[in-house]
Design an enzyme around this catalytic site. Structure first.
Site, PDB file in Angstrom:
ATOM      1  N   HIS A   1       3.779  -3.676   2.798  1.00 35.99           N
ATOM      2  CA  HIS A   1       2.392  -3.233   2.696  1.00 35.99           C
ATOM      3  C   HIS A   1       1.760  -3.469   1.349  1.00 35.99           C
ATOM      4  O   HIS A   1       0.567  -3.735   1.267  1.00 35.99           O
ATOM      5  CB  HIS A   1       2.255  -1.791   3.175  1.00 35.99           C
ATOM      6  CG  HIS A   1       1.964  -1.790   4.626  1.00 35.99           C
ATOM      7  ND1 HIS A   1       2.954  -1.934   5.565  1.00 35.99           N
ATOM      8  CD2 HIS A   1       0.788  -1.842   5.297  1.00 35.99           C
ATOM      9  CE1 HIS A   1       2.402  -2.018   6.749  1.00 35.99           C
ATOM     10  NE2 HIS A   1       1.092  -1.961   6.621  1.00 35.99           N
TER      11      HIS A   1
ATOM     12  N   CYS B   1      -5.560  -8.820  14.364  1.00 40.96           N
ATOM     13  CA  CYS B   1      -5.715  -8.358  12.977  1.00 40.96           C
ATOM     14  C   CYS B   1      -4.404  -8.416  12.205  1.00 40.96           C
ATOM     15  O   CYS B   1      -4.323  -7.928  11.086  1.00 40.96           O
ATOM     16  CB  CYS B   1      -6.312  -6.960  12.936  1.00 40.96           C
ATOM     17  SG  CYS B   1      -5.240  -5.722  13.655  1.00 40.96           S
TER      18      CYS B   1
END
Ligand code: PEP
Ligand code: MG
Length: 539
Positions: A182, A497
């Site tokens: 992330h 996405c």
């Protein structure tokens, strides 16, 4: 000059000084001395912590100053100190005593109805963790930057990025990490170059302050670059910025497929700043706001007021364009420190995303309330639910939405419901039952990062499994196609996405299978759009 090659994780070129942040610590065992000696250690650690904070305050901006000044005050708080000393008397040792006192103190604050203090528990934790780190002999390095630099670290956590001063962050070089983790996903959305899995030798403290030239496209890192390398970098950097005229041209063109569909390019963003930038850089809208990212930083709390403020700012930053906010996707590779989640043997298959609604109901309801209020005040939005795997994930969630909505409408807090609800398709089961799920929602967004992980049983952050991780494997593509077909049958939109939306070859396949839009890190938008314009018609 020394050349290293790591994994390219976020595109871009930089030449800047290095700041080494090495937080890796050797395993240690706490030894508990007599209460008398532990008390002395505690008092010494308090003094050191306050000195550290005062030093940071000297180099910091106004808004951070208030937070840090508050932390210094907390370290002098008599009630808190007495609590720690009492725990030391009970033979807990200084470090453990601070930990226990911190938990008890913060728990108490939650109950005394003082909004100000209860919202500051994260600062209190931050200050006390500093004391604990000193007692444990752990080096406590923060990402406090005072000049432009490339951060060289063992690892960068999402919470580091959320509080980082992006004006000074020119790049990230890390020993750990992967393209999919992330911190790198966020680096890409922030447009900051990043290279990971580099030789740990670069963490040598002597490198602090040395120059480095890094290429986030190739993964090349040149420590103490020679004149030729610097000149080559400067040329490439100039070329990058010279393309702005061409960029303007691309921004205004439409991608139309041979069967007449317009493909929209959206941006994945984390905060209003990213959103504003993305819209200015030609995004048709914002396809994914990862709402949990902001709340991973210690500066933002999960209170209703704070969330309403954040979502409202996001909506305003989108300047009337479509915006899709994802509800909290906490758990697995996105832990939220302040939430004490049960440790699970296999977190990616455990309680993450929407599944936490059953154990964290209050947090979920507060988020729904904040989203409804922000949309009512600032304009219509899309909201999507992550990690859906069974129909009841959606129906149970929507029961909660209805309950909150009814209350807000009856109390007159909102006038209408301005949310289009959608879900992420990121588990194989969700794709396989997309025809059923489509009945309950207004749109789908396919999260290929997780879908790939779950379809191919390949951990997205485990580099050893990388050879199995293929977002255009026929099995993944088949599920993308099924989802697009269901969307077509129910006349709802479907977007991609995941990170592979920014890969031209993958994007082309997804478009052929019927998706309507691609949402990606903003520095990927124009290059992909340019390739797609070349591939499809131009108008
Ligand atoms: C995905 O899984 O593709 C996605 C976009 O969500 P995240 O990467 O935040 O899990
Ligand atoms: Mg996901």
């Amino acid at each position: 000059m020394v050349k290293y090659v790591g994994t390219p994780a976020s595109g871009g070129l930089t030449i800047a000084k290095i700041k080494v942040v090495n937080r890796r610590i050797a395993g240690f065992k706490r030894v508990v001395l007599t209460p008398h000696r532990e008390r002395a250690l505690y008092n010494a650690a308090l003094i050191l912590a306050k000195d550290e904070l005062t030093e940071i305050i000297r180099h910091t901006t106004n808004e951070h100053r208030d937070i840090l000044n508050f932390q210094v005050l907390m370290l002098d708080d008599a009630g808190l100190n007495q609590l720690v000393l009492a725990k030391i008397e009970e033979h807990n040792g200084a470090a453990r005593s601070v930990e226990i006192a911190m938990e008890e103190y913060c728990a108490k604050l939650k109950f005394i109805n003082d909004g100000y203090l209860s919202e500051r528990t994260s600062d209190i934790r931050d200050a006390l963790t500093r004391v604990i780190d000193i007692l444990d002999g752990r080096k406590r390095e923060r990402f406090v930057l005072t000049e432009p630099c490339v951060i060289v670290a063992d690892e960068i956590l999402p919470s580091d990025l959320a509080s980082i001063d992006r004006k000074f962050s020119k790049g990230f070089i890390t020993v750990e990490g992967s393209y999919q983790n992330h911190a790198n996903i966020i680096a890409r959305t922030m447009g900051i170059p990043s290279v990971c899995t580099i030789d740990s030798e670069i963490l040598n403290p002597l490198n602090d302050g040395r120059m480095v030239a890094m290429d986030g496209y190739t993964g090349e890192v040149f420590l103490l670059p020679d004149d030729d390398t610097v000149a080559a970098f400067e040329r490439k950097m100039k070329l990058e910025s010279m393309d702005s005229e061409r960029a303007e041209e691309i921004k205004n063109k439409k991608i139309i497929t041979p069967d007449g569909r317009e493909i929209k390019i959206f941006a994945n963003c984390n905060d209003p700043k990213d959103i504003r930038l993305a819209i200015n850089n030609g995004a048709h809208g914002i396809g994914l706001v990862r709402s949990e990212i902001l709340f991973m930083s210690t500066e933002h709390d999960l209170s209703l007021a704070s969330q309403i403020r954040f979502y409202s700012e996001c909506i305003r930053a989108a300047q009337g364009r479509e915006i899709t906010i994802r509800t909290f996707d906490i758990g697995a590779d996105k832990p939220l420190d302040r939430l004490e989640l049960e440790k699970e043997p296999n977190p990616a298959l455990g309680m993450r995303g929407v599944r936490l609604m059953y154990t964290q109901q209050e947090i979920f309801e507060t988020q729904i309330e904040a989203l409804l209020v922000a949309a009512d005040r600032c304009g219509r939005i899309n909201v999507m639910i992550p990690m859906v795997s069974v129909v009841s994930d959606v129906t149970d969630y929507m029961v909660m939405v209805e309950r909150v909505k009814e209350r807000l409408l009856s109390e007159g807090v909102i006038a209408t419901d301005k949310i289009n609800w959608g879900i992420m398709i990121e588990t194989p089961s969700a794709a396989l039952i997309s025809d059923e799920l489509a009945k309950y929602v207004n749109f789908f967004s396919i999260g290929t990062n997780d879908l790939t992980q779950y379809v191919l049983a390949a951990d997205r952050i485990n580099t050893n499994a990388a050879r199995y991780y293929d977002p255009v494997h026929p099995a993944v593509v088949k599920l993308v196609e099924m989802t697009a077909q269901a969307a077509r049958r129910w006349e709802i939109k479907v977007s991609i996405c995941g990170e592979s939306a920014a890969d031209f070859e993958s994007a082309k396949i997804y478009i052929e299978k019927g998706v309507h839009s691609l949402s990606m890190a903003q520095n990927a938008m124009l290059p992909i759009k340019q390739r797609l314009l070349e591939e499809f018609s131009q108008s």
